[in-house]
Enzyme design. Structure first.
Site, PDB file in Angstrom:
ATOM      1  N   HIS A 125     -23.746  25.798  27.285  1.00  0.00           N
ATOM      2  CA  HIS A 125     -24.562  24.972  26.378  1.00  0.00           C
ATOM      3  C   HIS A 125     -24.232  25.300  24.917  1.00  0.00           C
ATOM      4  CE1 HIS A 125     -27.392  25.179  29.956  1.00  0.00           C
ATOM      5  NE2 HIS A 125     -27.256  23.876  29.792  1.00  0.00           N
TER       6      HIS A 125
ATOM      7  N   GLY B  53     -32.467  23.263  29.330  1.00  0.00           N
ATOM      8  CA  GLY B  53     -32.829  24.631  28.973  1.00  0.00           C
ATOM      9  C   GLY B  53     -32.120  25.649  29.840  1.00  0.00           C
ATOM     10  N   ALA B  54     -32.697  26.886  29.905  1.00  0.00           N
ATOM     11  CA  ALA B  54     -32.028  28.020  30.559  1.00  0.00           C
ATOM     12  C   ALA B  54     -30.602  28.097  30.001  1.00  0.00           C
ATOM     13  CB  ALA B  54     -32.042  27.880  32.078  1.00  0.00           C
ATOM     14  N   LEU B  55     -30.521  28.118  28.700  1.00  0.00           N
ATOM     15  CA  LEU B  55     -29.229  27.951  28.012  1.00  0.00           C
ATOM     16  C   LEU B  55     -28.288  29.124  28.280  1.00  0.00           C
ATOM     17  CD1 LEU B  55     -30.408  26.562  24.551  1.00  0.00           C
ATOM     18  CD2 LEU B  55     -29.834  25.302  26.646  1.00  0.00           C
TER      19      LEU B  55
ATOM     20  N   ASP C  85     -20.337  18.611  34.713  1.00  0.00           N
ATOM     21  CA  ASP C  85     -20.969  17.482  35.412  1.00  0.00           C
ATOM     22  C   ASP C  85     -20.132  16.242  35.086  1.00  0.00           C
ATOM     23  OD1 ASP C  85     -23.712  18.611  36.435  1.00  0.00           O
ATOM     24  OD2 ASP C  85     -23.402  19.429  34.445  1.00  0.00           O
TER      25      ASP C  85
ATOM     26  N   GLN D 229     -21.461  12.821  35.957  1.00  0.00           N
ATOM     27  CA  GLN D 229     -22.585  12.526  35.053  1.00  0.00           C
ATOM     28  C   GLN D 229     -22.079  12.033  33.698  1.00  0.00           C
ATOM     29  OE1 GLN D 229     -26.326  15.006  34.403  1.00  0.00           O
ATOM     30  NE2 GLN D 229     -25.061  15.815  32.758  1.00  0.00           N
TER      31      GLN D 229
ATOM     32  N   SER E 209     -26.794  26.970  34.904  1.00  0.00           N
ATOM     33  CA  SER E 209     -28.111  27.634  34.949  1.00  0.00           C
ATOM     34  C   SER E 209     -28.438  28.025  36.383  1.00  0.00           C
ATOM     35  CB  SER E 209     -29.188  26.702  34.402  1.00  0.00           C
ATOM     36  OG  SER E 209     -28.803  26.272  33.112  1.00  0.00           O
TER      37      SER E 209
HETATM   38  O1  PAF Z   1     -26.840  18.018  32.558  1.00  0.00           O
HETATM   39  C1  PAF Z   1     -28.048  18.227  32.372  1.00  0.00           C
HETATM   40  O2  PAF Z   1     -28.473  19.303  31.964  1.00  0.00           O
HETATM   41  C2  PAF Z   1     -29.035  17.103  32.650  1.00  0.00           C
HETATM   42  O3  PAF Z   1     -28.640  16.341  33.748  1.00  0.00           O
HETATM   43  C3  PAF Z   1     -29.303  16.219  31.426  1.00  0.00           C
HETATM   44  C4  PAF Z   1     -28.056  15.473  30.978  1.00  0.00           C
HETATM   45  C5  PAF Z   1     -29.823  17.076  30.272  1.00  0.00           C
HETATM   46  C6  PAF Z   1     -30.369  15.179  31.764  1.00  0.00           C
HETATM   47  O4  PAF Z   1     -31.565  15.767  32.167  1.00  0.00           O
END
Ligand code: PAF
Length: 280
Positions: A40, A34-36, A152, A155, A188
């Protein structure tokens, strides 16, 4: 403006996805906390060229925050987020913590490989929390494709590894970083920055560009990384977790960035920790 329907249970999410599947639609998932922001929204836009229906999940995942981190103050702005998405998303999945982690929940996923080092050296809890929730979100929605931002970067590689290792038939796509005019990657957490910190924050990307230029001119990797660290401190960051040049596919250290590499950095201004990365 029309906004997407919001569902809060896995059951309701699955029912909507099943309807679309019956109609032969391809489904895309954009997992968010969230907090788009425009970063996003760019993921949502990118999903639309790979899927007919887009689900955006909005869930501030407690499992990826350490007790001293910003879980409590992380912005929660569901109605504003729905407004920003407008009709670009078909469904918002906004579960409660109890929906994702019901009483008695006792599983945590551990990813090795690309999760080793970098963020893990400073946030050892982080990737197992992300892996656990992303696996749950993917299994709940079972999309054809899920998309994550390259901001990220580690990630993204961890999620690709996890999806392959669990044999989930889901394509994982990365989308380019969206930046402010001065180069600051949208996040965010930028909302935490004071006006002066915001000016300093804009230097992060410029300094990574300088590191890339040094590599291009033949500086050894260790020297370029060292300049990156000292330039960040000089610019006003109060601490630097890492500036690292890594193999773009494995995140293993590289001594000669002739293969596709990525410069990754994490540094703090005041209480705010920023990350960024750049392809070289
Ligand atoms: O990147 C993010 O916003 C978060 O790490 C994710 C992938 C939504 C997992 O909570």
């Amino acid at each position: 403006m029309k906004t997407a329907e919001i569902v809060t249970t896995v059951e309701a999410l699955r029912a909507r996805v099943a309807d679309w599947r019956r109609d032969g639609r391809r489904v895309g998932l954009v997992p968010t906390m969230g907090a788009l922001h425009d970063g996003h929204l760019s993921l949502v836009a990118a999903t639309q060229s790979h899927a007919d229906r887009t689900v955006v999940s909005i869930f501030v995942n407690p499992a990826q925050f350490a007790p001293h981190e910003d879980f409590d103050r992380y912005p929660r702005t569901l109605q504003a987020d729905a407004g920003k998405l407008g009709d670009t998303a078909d469904l918002i999945f906004a579960p409660s913590v109890a929906e994702i982690y019901p009483e008695g929940f006792a599983t945590r996923l551990e990813v090795w490989g690309p999760a080793a080092g970098l963020e893990t050296d400073f946030r050892p809890h982080f990737f197992s929390g992300v892996a656990t929730v992303v696996a749950k979100l993917l299994i709940a929605a079972m999309p054809d494709v899920a998309i994550f931002g390259e901001k990220d970067y580690q990630q993204l590689l961890v999620i690709r590894r996890l999806t392959a290792d669990l044999g989930l038939p889901i394509e994982i796509l990365g989308a380019p970083i969206v930046r402010e005019a001065d180069g600051l990657a949208l996040s965010s957490r930028n909302a935490y920055l004071s006006a002066e910190e915001r000016v300093v924050a804009g230097r992060l990307n410029l300094i990574l560009r300088d590191v890339a230029t040094r590599l291009k001119h033949g500086d050894p990797v260790a020297i370029a990384e060292q300049f990156g660290r000292s330039d960040l401190l000089e610019a006003g960051f109060n601490s630097v977790d890492y500036v690292a040049v890594r193999d773009a596919g494995t995140l293993q250290p590289v001594s000669d960035p002739s293969r596709p590499a990525r410069i990754l950095a994490a540094a703090k201004i005041g209480a705010t920790r920023l990350i960024d990365n750049l392809a070289v």
